[in-house]
Motif scaffolding. Sequence first.
Motif, PDB file in Angstrom:
ATOM      1  N   SER A  56       0.841  -1.218   0.000  1.00 32.27           N
ATOM      2  CA  SER A  56       0.000   0.000   0.000  1.00 32.27           C
ATOM      3  C   SER A  56       0.866   1.254   0.000  1.00 32.27           C
ATOM      4  CB  SER A  56      -0.861   0.106   1.258  1.00 32.27           C
ATOM      5  OG  SER A  56      -1.575  -1.018   1.480  1.00 32.27           O
ATOM      6  N   ILE A 105      -8.948 -13.183  -7.202  1.00 30.75           N
ATOM      7  CA  ILE A 105      -8.107 -14.387  -7.251  1.00 30.75           C
ATOM      8  C   ILE A 105      -7.371 -14.651  -5.929  1.00 30.75           C
ATOM      9  CG2 ILE A 105      -7.832 -14.253  -9.765  1.00 30.75           C
ATOM     10  CD1 ILE A 105      -4.888 -13.301  -9.161  1.00 30.75           C
ATOM     11  N   HIS A 106      -7.697 -13.920  -4.892  1.00 36.67           N
ATOM     12  CA  HIS A 106      -7.075 -14.187  -3.586  1.00 36.67           C
ATOM     13  C   HIS A 106      -7.685 -15.474  -3.020  1.00 36.67           C
ATOM     14  CE1 HIS A 106      -6.522  -9.823  -4.074  1.00 36.67           C
ATOM     15  NE2 HIS A 106      -5.407  -9.991  -3.366  1.00 36.67           N
ATOM     16  N   ASP A 107      -6.845 -16.454  -2.734  1.00 37.19           N
ATOM     17  CA  ASP A 107      -7.437 -17.710  -2.248  1.00 37.19           C
ATOM     18  C   ASP A 107      -6.894 -18.193  -0.906  1.00 37.19           C
ATOM     19  OD1 ASP A 107      -4.954 -18.631  -2.989  1.00 37.19           O
ATOM     20  OD2 ASP A 107      -5.699 -20.388  -4.072  1.00 37.19           O
TER      21      ASP A 107
HETATM   22 CO1  B1M Z   1      -3.656  -8.591  -3.301  1.00 35.08          CO
HETATM   23  N1  B1M Z   1      -4.540  -7.029  -2.538  1.00 35.08           N
HETATM   24  N2  B1M Z   1      -3.978  -7.890  -5.076  1.00 35.08           N
HETATM   25  N3  B1M Z   1      -2.674 -10.150  -3.929  1.00 35.08           N
HETATM   26  N4  B1M Z   1      -3.221  -8.923  -1.469  1.00 35.08           N
HETATM   27  C1  B1M Z   1      -4.742  -7.057  -1.038  1.00 35.08           C
HETATM   28  C2  B1M Z   1      -6.109  -7.649  -0.690  1.00 35.08           C
HETATM   29  C3  B1M Z   1      -4.615  -5.516  -0.693  1.00 35.08           C
HETATM   30  C4  B1M Z   1      -5.388  -5.082   0.566  1.00 35.08           C
HETATM   31  C5  B1M Z   1      -3.115  -5.135  -0.605  1.00 35.08           C
HETATM   32  C6  B1M Z   1      -2.903  -3.682  -0.285  1.00 35.08           C
HETATM   33  O1  B1M Z   1      -3.007  -2.850  -1.162  1.00 35.08           O
HETATM   34  N5  B1M Z   1      -2.614  -3.365   0.960  1.00 35.08           N
HETATM   35  C7  B1M Z   1      -5.170  -4.853  -2.006  1.00 35.08           C
HETATM   36  C8  B1M Z   1      -6.684  -4.606  -2.054  1.00 35.08           C
HETATM   37  C9  B1M Z   1      -7.040  -3.153  -1.928  1.00 35.08           C
HETATM   38  C10 B1M Z   1      -8.510  -2.979  -1.884  1.00 35.08           C
HETATM   39  O2  B1M Z   1      -9.244  -3.406  -2.732  1.00 35.08           O
HETATM   40  N6  B1M Z   1      -8.955  -2.340  -0.835  1.00 35.08           N
HETATM   41  C11 B1M Z   1      -4.724  -5.865  -3.049  1.00 35.08           C
HETATM   42  C12 B1M Z   1      -4.585  -5.593  -4.430  1.00 35.08           C
HETATM   43  C13 B1M Z   1      -4.759  -4.139  -4.833  1.00 35.08           C
HETATM   44  C14 B1M Z   1      -4.290  -6.590  -5.379  1.00 35.08           C
HETATM   45  C15 B1M Z   1      -4.169  -6.426  -6.904  1.00 35.08           C
HETATM   46  C16 B1M Z   1      -5.227  -5.518  -7.553  1.00 35.08           C
HETATM   47  C17 B1M Z   1      -2.730  -5.948  -7.194  1.00 35.08           C
HETATM   48  C18 B1M Z   1      -2.456  -5.611  -8.647  1.00 35.08           C
HETATM   49  O3  B1M Z   1      -2.569  -6.438  -9.510  1.00 35.08           O
HETATM   50  N7  B1M Z   1      -2.088  -4.356  -8.856  1.00 35.08           N
HETATM   51  C19 B1M Z   1      -4.308  -7.888  -7.384  1.00 35.08           C
HETATM   52  C20 B1M Z   1      -5.773  -8.289  -7.606  1.00 35.08           C
HETATM   53  C21 B1M Z   1      -5.927  -9.675  -8.148  1.00 35.08           C
HETATM   54  C22 B1M Z   1      -7.391 -10.093  -8.195  1.00 35.08           C
HETATM   55  O4  B1M Z   1      -7.889 -10.669  -7.246  1.00 35.08           O
HETATM   56  N8  B1M Z   1      -8.049  -9.789  -9.286  1.00 35.08           N
HETATM   57  C23 B1M Z   1      -3.760  -8.618  -6.194  1.00 35.08           C
HETATM   58  C24 B1M Z   1      -3.083  -9.822  -6.264  1.00 35.08           C
HETATM   59  C25 B1M Z   1      -2.538 -10.500  -5.183  1.00 35.08           C
HETATM   60  C26 B1M Z   1      -1.649 -11.736  -5.334  1.00 35.08           C
HETATM   61  C27 B1M Z   1      -2.106 -12.687  -6.423  1.00 35.08           C
HETATM   62  C28 B1M Z   1      -0.242 -11.261  -5.649  1.00 35.08           C
HETATM   63  C29 B1M Z   1      -1.659 -12.297  -3.878  1.00 35.08           C
HETATM   64  C30 B1M Z   1      -2.745 -13.397  -3.636  1.00 35.08           C
HETATM   65  C31 B1M Z   1      -2.165 -14.783  -3.683  1.00 35.08           C
HETATM   66  C32 B1M Z   1      -3.243 -15.812  -3.398  1.00 35.08           C
HETATM   67  O5  B1M Z   1      -4.214 -15.612  -2.686  1.00 35.08           O
HETATM   68  N9  B1M Z   1      -3.026 -16.975  -3.993  1.00 35.08           N
HETATM   69  C33 B1M Z   1      -2.083 -11.074  -3.066  1.00 35.08           C
HETATM   70  C34 B1M Z   1      -1.908 -10.964  -1.660  1.00 35.08           C
HETATM   71  C35 B1M Z   1      -1.091 -12.056  -0.995  1.00 35.08           C
HETATM   72  C36 B1M Z   1      -2.487  -9.911  -0.914  1.00 35.08           C
HETATM   73  C37 B1M Z   1      -2.362  -9.621   0.597  1.00 35.08           C
HETATM   74  C38 B1M Z   1      -0.962  -9.044   0.845  1.00 35.08           C
HETATM   75  C39 B1M Z   1      -2.581 -10.772   1.554  1.00 35.08           C
HETATM   76  C40 B1M Z   1      -3.911 -11.534   1.391  1.00 35.08           C
HETATM   77  C41 B1M Z   1      -3.840 -12.791   2.248  1.00 35.08           C
HETATM   78  O6  B1M Z   1      -3.630 -13.877   1.748  1.00 35.08           O
HETATM   79  N10 B1M Z   1      -3.949 -12.614   3.597  1.00 35.08           N
HETATM   80  C42 B1M Z   1      -3.518  -8.530   0.806  1.00 35.08           C
HETATM   81  C43 B1M Z   1      -3.240  -7.559   1.938  1.00 35.08           C
HETATM   82  C44 B1M Z   1      -3.839  -8.036   3.245  1.00 35.08           C
HETATM   83  O7  B1M Z   1      -4.976  -8.498   3.267  1.00 35.08           O
HETATM   84  N11 B1M Z   1      -3.112  -7.925   4.309  1.00 35.08           N
HETATM   85  C45 B1M Z   1      -3.744  -8.051  -0.575  1.00 35.08           C
HETATM   86  C46 B1M Z   1      -3.804 -13.706   4.549  1.00 35.08           C
HETATM   87  C47 B1M Z   1      -5.145 -14.418   4.746  1.00 35.08           C
HETATM   88  C48 B1M Z   1      -4.979 -15.527   5.784  1.00 35.08           C
HETATM   89  O8  B1M Z   1      -6.052 -13.445   5.249  1.00 35.08           O
HETATM   90  O9  B1M Z   1      -7.303 -13.327   3.049  1.00 35.08           O
HETATM   91  O10 B1M Z   1      -7.839 -11.722   4.950  1.00 35.08           O
HETATM   92  P1  B1M Z   1      -7.433 -13.063   4.503  1.00 35.08           P
HETATM   93  O11 B1M Z   1      -8.463 -14.125   5.067  1.00 35.08           O
HETATM   94  C49 B1M Z   1      -8.846 -14.169   6.425  1.00 35.08           C
HETATM   95  C50 B1M Z   1     -10.089 -13.330   6.759  1.00 35.08           C
HETATM   96  O12 B1M Z   1     -10.281 -12.231   5.886  1.00 35.08           O
HETATM   97  C51 B1M Z   1     -11.204 -14.308   6.759  1.00 35.08           C
HETATM   98  O13 B1M Z   1     -10.603 -15.501   7.226  1.00 35.08           O
HETATM   99  C52 B1M Z   1      -9.292 -15.607   6.656  1.00 35.08           C
HETATM  100  C53 B1M Z   1      -8.429 -16.403   7.586  1.00 35.08           C
HETATM  101  O14 B1M Z   1      -8.351 -15.850   8.872  1.00 35.08           O
HETATM  102  N12 B1M Z   1     -11.912 -14.651   5.527  1.00 35.08           N
HETATM  103  C54 B1M Z   1     -13.180 -15.160   5.577  1.00 35.08           C
HETATM  104  C55 B1M Z   1     -11.521 -14.610   4.245  1.00 35.08           C
HETATM  105  N13 B1M Z   1     -12.490 -15.070   3.452  1.00 35.08           N
HETATM  106  C56 B1M Z   1     -13.528 -15.432   4.240  1.00 35.08           C
HETATM  107  C57 B1M Z   1     -14.761 -15.975   3.946  1.00 35.08           C
HETATM  108  C58 B1M Z   1     -15.651 -16.233   4.997  1.00 35.08           C
HETATM  109  C59 B1M Z   1     -15.297 -15.954   6.312  1.00 35.08           C
HETATM  110  C60 B1M Z   1     -14.065 -15.434   6.618  1.00 35.08           C
HETATM  111  O15 B1M Z   1     -16.860 -16.748   4.821  1.00 35.08           O
HETATM  112  C61 B1M Z   1     -17.253 -17.150   3.534  1.00 35.08           C
END
Ligand code: B1M
Length: 218
Positions: A56, A105-107
Motif C-alpha cells: 500500500s 483471485i485471492h485464495d
Molecule cells: Co492482493 N490485494 N492484489 N494479492 N493482497 C490485497 C487484498 C490488498 C489489501 C493489498 C494492499 O493494497 N494493501 C489490495 C486490495 C485493496 C482494496 O481493494 N482495498 C490488493 C490488491 C490491490 C491486489 C491487486 C489488484 C494488485 C495488482 O494487480 N495491482 C491484485 C488483484 C488480483 C485479483 O484478485 N483480481 C492482487 C493480487 C494478489 C496476489 C495474487 C499477488 C496475492 C494473492 C495470492 C493468493 O491468494 N493466492 C495477493 C496478496 C497475498 C495480498 C495480501 C498481501 C494478503 C492476502 C492474504 O492472503 N492474507 C492482501 C493484503 C492483506 O490483506 N493484508 C492483498 C492472509 C489471509 C490468511 O487473510 O485473506 O484476509 P485473509 O483471510 C482471512 C479473513 O479475511 C477471513 O478468514 C481468513 C483467515 O483468517 N476470511 C473469511 C476470508 N475469506 C472469508 C470468507 C468467509 C469468512 C471469513 O466466509 C465465507
Amino acid sequence: MQSRELFEAMARSVVEGDSDAATELARRSVAAGIDPLEAINEGFVRGINFVGEEFSRENMFLPELVMAGEAMKSAIAVLEPEMAKAGAARKIHGKVVLAAAPGDIHDIGKSLVGTMLSAHGFQVFDLGVDVPVARVIEKVRDEGADIVGVSALLTTTMVGQRDVIEALKDAGLRSKVKVMVGGAPVTQEWAAQIGADAFGEDAVQAVTIARQLVGSPG
Ligand code: B1M
C-alpha cells in the motif's frame, strides 16, 4: 528455536518470499507440536500483513506480493493436513459451498476457512477463485447446500457477494441456504446491508458462525 523465534522466522520467510524457508519452518513447527493455526496466525500471517502494508505504501511491488503469497501457500500446504486431521472422525454438520467472488483471485484466506470448516465437520465444496455467480448457484442447488460462503479481498469484488444473494433470490433458493461473507475489506455493516446471514471475521469465527447457522453449536 523458541516458538517466538520460529514465528518471527516464519513471518520473515513470507516477507522475503522464500518458499523453501517457509516450507521448512512449517515442517519444524509440526515436529515441535505447535498448533498449525497458531503457526499460521502468529507467524506467516504477520509476514503477509506486513507485505500488504508495504505494498500500500509503495515500498513493495507486485512481484514481491506474488512471491509472498507463494511462500504463504507453501507453508499452508504443509500445515493444512495437520489441521484436517483434527476433524477426521467428526459427524457432518452440514454442506458448505465456498467461493471467491467473481474477479477475485485471492485464495489463501478462503482456503483456510475451507480447511477449518472441513476440520470441524463440514463437507466443503470449494469452487476456487474468480467464480461466476451462476456457478455458485448451480452448486448450491446441486448439493442442497446449507451454507454458501463468499470471500472477497478487494473492495471492487465485494459487490459479487451481493450478486450471489440476489441470484439466490432469483433462483428461489434464498430461503433454503444461509449466506456467510468474509474477507479483509468486508464488515458486519456490509453483510447487513446486502442481506447476508453472517459475517466471518477469520477462519476460527467462520467455524463458530457456520455451526450457529446450521443450529449445531457443539
Ligand atoms: Co492482493 N490485494 N492484489 N494479492 N493482497 C490485497 C487484498 C490488498 C489489501 C493489498 C494492499 O493494497 N494493501 C489490495 C486490495 C485493496 C482494496 O481493494 N482495498 C490488493 C490488491 C490491490 C491486489 C491487486 C489488484 C494488485 C495488482 O494487480 N495491482 C491484485 C488483484 C488480483 C485479483 O484478485 N483480481 C492482487 C493480487 C494478489 C496476489 C495474487 C499477488 C496475492 C494473492 C495470492 C493468493 O491468494 N493466492 C495477493 C496478496 C497475498 C495480498 C495480501 C498481501 C494478503 C492476502 C492474504 O492472503 N492474507 C492482501 C493484503 C492483506 O490483506 N493484508 C492483498 C492472509 C489471509 C490468511 O487473510 O485473506 O484476509 P485473509 O483471510 C482471512 C479473513 O479475511 C477471513 O478468514 C481468513 C483467515 O483468517 N476470511 C473469511 C476470508 N475469506 C472469508 C470468507 C468467509 C469468512 C471469513 O466466509 C465465507
